[in-house]
Design a protein around this motif. Structure first.
Motif, PDB file in Angstrom:
ATOM      1  N   GLU A   1       8.361  48.703 -13.136  1.00 39.36           N
ATOM      2  CA  GLU A   1       8.403  48.786 -11.620  1.00 39.36           C
ATOM      3  C   GLU A   1       9.747  49.553 -11.345  1.00 39.36           C
ATOM      4  OE1 GLU A   1       6.224  47.959  -9.869  1.00 39.36           O
ATOM      5  OE2 GLU A   1       4.834  47.125 -11.368  1.00 39.36           O
ATOM      6  N   LEU A   2      10.535  50.177 -12.069  1.00 37.29           N
ATOM      7  CA  LEU A   2      11.695  50.930 -11.737  1.00 37.29           C
ATOM      8  C   LEU A   2      11.324  52.261 -11.304  1.00 37.29           C
ATOM      9  CD1 LEU A   2      14.539  50.205 -14.369  1.00 37.29           C
ATOM     10  CD2 LEU A   2      14.455  49.259 -12.137  1.00 37.29           C
ATOM     11  N   LEU A   3      11.884  53.091 -10.569  1.00 36.61           N
ATOM     12  CA  LEU A   3      11.778  54.063 -10.048  1.00 36.61           C
ATOM     13  C   LEU A   3      12.818  55.095 -10.767  1.00 36.61           C
ATOM     14  CD1 LEU A   3      11.515  54.033  -6.208  1.00 36.61           C
ATOM     15  CD2 LEU A   3       9.542  54.629  -7.782  1.00 36.61           C
ATOM     16  N   VAL A   4      12.095  56.261 -11.635  1.00 35.08           N
ATOM     17  CA  VAL A   4      12.947  56.698 -12.497  1.00 35.08           C
ATOM     18  C   VAL A   4      12.892  58.260 -12.149  1.00 35.08           C
ATOM     19  CG1 VAL A   4      13.121  55.220 -14.125  1.00 35.08           C
ATOM     20  CG2 VAL A   4      11.400  56.925 -14.248  1.00 35.08           C
ATOM     21  N   GLU A   5      13.880  59.299 -12.275  1.00 29.98           N
ATOM     22  CA  GLU A   5      13.615  60.743 -12.017  1.00 29.98           C
ATOM     23  C   GLU A   5      12.133  61.008 -13.206  1.00 29.98           C
ATOM     24  OE1 GLU A   5      17.025  62.764 -12.330  1.00 29.98           O
ATOM     25  OE2 GLU A   5      18.034  61.542 -10.465  1.00 29.98           O
ATOM     26  N   ASP A   6      11.508  61.985 -12.611  1.00 26.38           N
ATOM     27  CA  ASP A   6      10.432  62.391 -13.573  1.00 26.38           C
ATOM     28  C   ASP A   6      11.282  63.387 -14.670  1.00 26.38           C
ATOM     29  OD1 ASP A   6      11.240  64.468 -11.674  1.00 26.38           O
ATOM     30  OD2 ASP A   6       9.513  65.085 -11.191  1.00 26.38           O
ATOM     31  N   THR A   7      12.102  64.182 -13.991  1.00 23.35           N
ATOM     32  CA  THR A   7      12.871  64.978 -15.204  1.00 23.35           C
ATOM     33  C   THR A   7      13.540  64.091 -16.351  1.00 23.35           C
ATOM     34  OG1 THR A   7      14.749  64.927 -13.671  1.00 23.35           O
ATOM     35  CG2 THR A   7      13.184  66.848 -13.796  1.00 23.35           C
ATOM     36  N   ALA A   8      13.812  62.915 -16.053  1.00 26.54           N
ATOM     37  CA  ALA A   8      14.236  62.099 -17.181  1.00 26.54           C
ATOM     38  C   ALA A   8      13.492  61.519 -17.883  1.00 26.54           C
ATOM     39  CB  ALA A   8      15.228  60.909 -16.602  1.00 26.54           C
ATOM     40  N   LEU A   9      12.120  61.204 -17.484  1.00 29.58           N
ATOM     41  CA  LEU A   9      11.090  60.642 -18.396  1.00 29.58           C
ATOM     42  C   LEU A   9      10.699  61.891 -19.181  1.00 29.58           C
ATOM     43  CD1 LEU A   9       8.275  58.846 -16.962  1.00 29.58           C
ATOM     44  CD2 LEU A   9       7.786  60.696 -18.147  1.00 29.58           C
ATOM     45  N   ALA A  10      10.617  62.827 -18.505  1.00 33.21           N
ATOM     46  CA  ALA A  10      10.192  64.227 -19.641  1.00 33.21           C
ATOM     47  C   ALA A  10      11.343  64.479 -20.659  1.00 33.21           C
ATOM     48  CB  ALA A  10       9.812  65.336 -18.747  1.00 33.21           C
ATOM     49  N   ALA A  11      12.463  64.388 -20.316  1.00 27.89           N
ATOM     50  CA  ALA A  11      13.574  64.532 -21.183  1.00 27.89           C
ATOM     51  C   ALA A  11      13.722  63.504 -22.341  1.00 27.89           C
ATOM     52  CB  ALA A  11      14.947  64.565 -20.343  1.00 27.89           C
ATOM     53  N   VAL A  12      13.400  62.273 -21.842  1.00 25.46           N
ATOM     54  CA  VAL A  12      13.596  61.128 -23.131  1.00 25.46           C
ATOM     55  C   VAL A  12      12.431  61.487 -24.104  1.00 25.46           C
ATOM     56  CG1 VAL A  12      12.172  59.384 -22.100  1.00 25.46           C
ATOM     57  CG2 VAL A  12      14.188  59.034 -23.471  1.00 25.46           C
ATOM     58  N   LEU A  13      11.292  61.993 -23.639  1.00 20.83           N
ATOM     59  CA  LEU A  13      10.278  62.255 -24.828  1.00 20.83           C
ATOM     60  C   LEU A  13      10.772  63.280 -25.551  1.00 20.83           C
ATOM     61  CD1 LEU A  13       7.356  62.026 -22.297  1.00 20.83           C
ATOM     62  CD2 LEU A  13       7.741  60.328 -24.666  1.00 20.83           C
ATOM     63  N   GLU A  14      11.313  64.553 -24.841  1.00 19.58           N
ATOM     64  CA  GLU A  14      11.658  65.660 -25.917  1.00 19.58           C
ATOM     65  C   GLU A  14      12.949  65.326 -26.637  1.00 19.58           C
ATOM     66  OE1 GLU A  14      10.354  68.445 -25.810  1.00 19.58           O
ATOM     67  OE2 GLU A  14       8.765  67.940 -24.193  1.00 19.58           O
ATOM     68  N   ILE A  15      13.687  64.547 -26.281  1.00 18.71           N
ATOM     69  CA  ILE A  15      14.981  64.182 -27.117  1.00 18.71           C
ATOM     70  C   ILE A  15      14.516  63.153 -28.404  1.00 18.71           C
ATOM     71  CG2 ILE A  15      17.068  62.607 -27.145  1.00 18.71           C
ATOM     72  CD1 ILE A  15      17.338  63.635 -24.116  1.00 18.71           C
ATOM     73  N   ALA A  16      13.587  62.331 -28.053  1.00 17.20           N
ATOM     74  CA  ALA A  16      13.289  61.549 -29.136  1.00 17.20           C
ATOM     75  C   ALA A  16      12.523  62.441 -30.149  1.00 17.20           C
ATOM     76  CB  ALA A  16      12.521  60.248 -28.564  1.00 17.20           C
ATOM     77  N   ALA A  17      11.545  63.133 -29.467  1.00 16.07           N
ATOM     78  CA  ALA A  17      10.495  64.002 -30.468  1.00 16.07           C
ATOM     79  C   ALA A  17      11.630  64.712 -31.200  1.00 16.07           C
ATOM     80  CB  ALA A  17       9.571  64.770 -29.725  1.00 16.07           C
ATOM     81  N   ALA A  18      12.268  65.593 -30.762  1.00 17.84           N
ATOM     82  CA  ALA A  18      13.458  66.385 -31.574  1.00 17.84           C
ATOM     83  C   ALA A  18      14.306  65.481 -32.844  1.00 17.84           C
ATOM     84  CB  ALA A  18      14.419  67.087 -30.738  1.00 17.84           C
ATOM     85  N   ASP A  19      14.910  64.321 -32.139  1.00 20.20           N
ATOM     86  CA  ASP A  19      15.508  63.512 -33.145  1.00 20.20           C
ATOM     87  C   ASP A  19      14.801  62.984 -34.149  1.00 20.20           C
ATOM     88  OD1 ASP A  19      18.503  62.396 -33.759  1.00 20.20           O
ATOM     89  OD2 ASP A  19      17.115  60.566 -33.519  1.00 20.20           O
ATOM     90  N   LEU A  20      13.410  62.664 -33.921  1.00 23.39           N
ATOM     91  CA  LEU A  20      12.666  62.035 -34.833  1.00 23.39           C
ATOM     92  C   LEU A  20      11.898  62.902 -35.703  1.00 23.39           C
ATOM     93  CD1 LEU A  20      11.449  58.943 -32.690  1.00 23.39           C
ATOM     94  CD2 LEU A  20      12.774  58.748 -34.814  1.00 23.39           C
ATOM     95  N   GLY A  21      11.871  64.155 -35.425  1.00 25.90           N
ATOM     96  CA  GLY A  21      10.991  65.215 -36.037  1.00 25.90           C
ATOM     97  C   GLY A  21       9.508  64.879 -36.124  1.00 25.90           C
ATOM     98  N   CYS A  22       9.293  64.420 -34.548  1.00 24.36           N
ATOM     99  CA  CYS A  22       7.917  64.047 -34.327  1.00 24.36           C
ATOM    100  C   CYS A  22       7.370  64.696 -33.102  1.00 24.36           C
ATOM    101  CB  CYS A  22       7.771  62.502 -34.020  1.00 24.36           C
ATOM    102  SG  CYS A  22       6.499  61.731 -33.788  1.00 24.36           S
ATOM    103  N   PRO A  23       6.714  66.087 -33.609  1.00 20.28           N
ATOM    104  CA  PRO A  23       6.467  66.906 -32.426  1.00 20.28           C
ATOM    105  C   PRO A  23       4.946  66.212 -31.928  1.00 20.28           C
ATOM    106  CG  PRO A  23       5.521  67.651 -34.848  1.00 20.28           C
ATOM    107  CD  PRO A  23       6.559  66.492 -34.871  1.00 20.28           C
ATOM    108  N   ASP A  24       4.457  65.280 -32.226  1.00 25.41           N
ATOM    109  CA  ASP A  24       3.254  64.739 -31.574  1.00 25.41           C
ATOM    110  C   ASP A  24       3.558  63.398 -30.799  1.00 25.41           C
ATOM    111  OD1 ASP A  24       3.474  63.134 -33.784  1.00 25.41           O
ATOM    112  OD2 ASP A  24       1.261  62.748 -33.982  1.00 25.41           O
ATOM    113  N   LEU A  25       4.849  63.095 -30.462  1.00 23.73           N
ATOM    114  CA  LEU A  25       5.296  62.003 -29.926  1.00 23.73           C
ATOM    115  C   LEU A  25       4.717  61.660 -28.643  1.00 23.73           C
ATOM    116  CD1 LEU A  25       7.269  59.652 -30.008  1.00 23.73           C
ATOM    117  CD2 LEU A  25       9.075  60.775 -28.804  1.00 23.73           C
ATOM    118  N   GLY A  26       4.510  62.455 -27.635  1.00 23.97           N
ATOM    119  CA  GLY A  26       3.871  62.169 -26.611  1.00 23.97           C
ATOM    120  C   GLY A  26       2.446  61.778 -26.672  1.00 23.97           C
ATOM    121  N   LEU A  27       1.682  62.614 -27.613  1.00 24.95           N
ATOM    122  CA  LEU A  27       0.304  61.947 -28.036  1.00 24.95           C
ATOM    123  C   LEU A  27       0.416  60.644 -28.390  1.00 24.95           C
ATOM    124  CD1 LEU A  27      -1.064  65.165 -29.938  1.00 24.95           C
ATOM    125  CD2 LEU A  27      -1.343  64.458 -27.384  1.00 24.95           C
TER     126      LEU A  27
END
Length: 337
Positions: free
Chosen positions: A41-67
């Motif tokens: 239920e929190l309201l978050v910035e869409d840019t932050a939502l997209a960024a956290v996926l990119e940050i995690a994918a890069a750090d984990l070496g997981c290019p299919d994280l979004g999927l």
């Protein structure tokens, strides 16, 4: 920048921690507020939502994280909108409902039907848009587009004849990974995120429809829709309803969410015969009554959840709103129940 419900990050923590990552660290680095990974239920910035996926994918070496996150997500994360969609008469009705009320979930997101980009007979495009001029990051695009595909599968109970998928970016994971996830050919570098589906899908009836549940869900959504009464007041009410108890309910912050100057927002509300203060009070009054008459949570917690710094403020407001104390209102509700 726009705001979306933190429900869009449902299962992010589960997937990331399953890969050995620190979900909280990624959230902090992306600028997400505390609790964004653990509530819908929190309201978050869409840019932050997209960024956290990119940050995690890069750090984990997981290019299919979004999927991966989309594959773990539940259709129910859309809340009342999910109920209204699920209990629509047909796929076309479900899409119309989604298009009309997606505002409640995210202001600048939209799902719409468009002509097939290939011009194939008997095929239409189901396009997922992120707002004018916005070119979203790959992981968020992958996650949301796959969620839409899986939502359609959920509604119809399985395969629905997906022809192909268009994505606006180049593949960040193996092409075969995308095709395995969607069960169809995936094309990259296209104009928009789009599912090419048979036009006959639109008339397909949905099973297990409960009209009563649908009416209840639509009644809730209508109260929060910009089409329900005065347009600006409805938008303000929707933002406050989602922010109450979890985010800021200040005029300046609500105006920022709606992308207008605070003074402009006040003038627009006045033109509709409304005021920011009266709308906020109405949202607080309705939420307080719900908590007091349907839950046993302590009064201090109720006060906090409706945005009051002290329990004494809730007591004073209750006397003004209902002519009795919060405890007396709760007692009367139990007697009637």
């Amino acid at each position: 920048m726009s705001l979306v419900r933190s429900a869009g990050l449902q299962k992010f923590r589960q997937v990331v921690e399953g890969l050995g990552g620190d979900a909280n660290a990624y959230a902090r680095k992306a600028g997400l507020p505390d609790g964004a990974l653990d509530t819908d239920e929190l309201l978050v910035e869409d840019t932050a939502l997209a960024a956290v996926l990119e940050i995690a994918a890069a750090d984990l070496g997981c290019p299919d994280l979004g999927l991966r996150v989309a594959e773990a997500q539940d259709f129910g994360m859309l809340g009342p909108l999910a109920v209204a969609i699920q209990h629509s008469a047909s796929v076309a009705d479900a899409l119309e409902c989604t298009s009309r009320y997606l505002f409640v979930h995210a202001r600048d997101l939209s799902v719409s039907l468009v002509d097939d980009p290939d011009g194939a007979r008997g095929v239409v495009g189901l396009r997922y848009s992120f707002g004018a001029g916005v070119r979203p990051l790959p992981q968020a695009t992958d996650m949301t587009t796959l969620f839409v595909h899986r939502a359609v599968m959920f509604l119809v109970g399985g395969d629905y004849g997906l022809r192909s998928v268009d994505l606006p970016h180049q593949p960040v994971a193996a092409r075969t990974r995308y095709e395995d996830a969607f069960g169809a050919r995936v094309r990259f570098g296209r104009d928009s995120a789009l599912l090419r589906v048979p036009s006959s899908l639109l008339s397909r009836p949905l099973d297990g429809v409960d009209e009563t549940l649908r009416r209840l869900a639509l009644a809730f959504l209508s109260r929060h829709s910009p089409e329900a009464g005065p347009v600006v007041a409805a938008k303000v009410r929707a933002v406050l309803d989602q922010s109450l108890g979890t985010g800021s309910t200040d005029l300046v912050d609500v105006a920022r969410v709606l992308a207008v100057h605070p003074r402009t927002l006040q003038r627009q509300l006045a033109a509709e015969g409304e005021s920011f203060a009266s709308i906020l009070e109405g949202v607080r009054r309705a939420r307080a009554r719900t908590y007091l008459t349907t839950t046993d949570m302590p009064l201090a917690q109720v006060s906090n959840l409706v945005g009051f710094a002290e329990q004494a403020v809730l007591t004073r407001c209750a006397r003004r709103w209902w002519g009795r104390t919060p405890t007396a209102l709760r007692r009367e509700a139990r007697v009637r129940g």
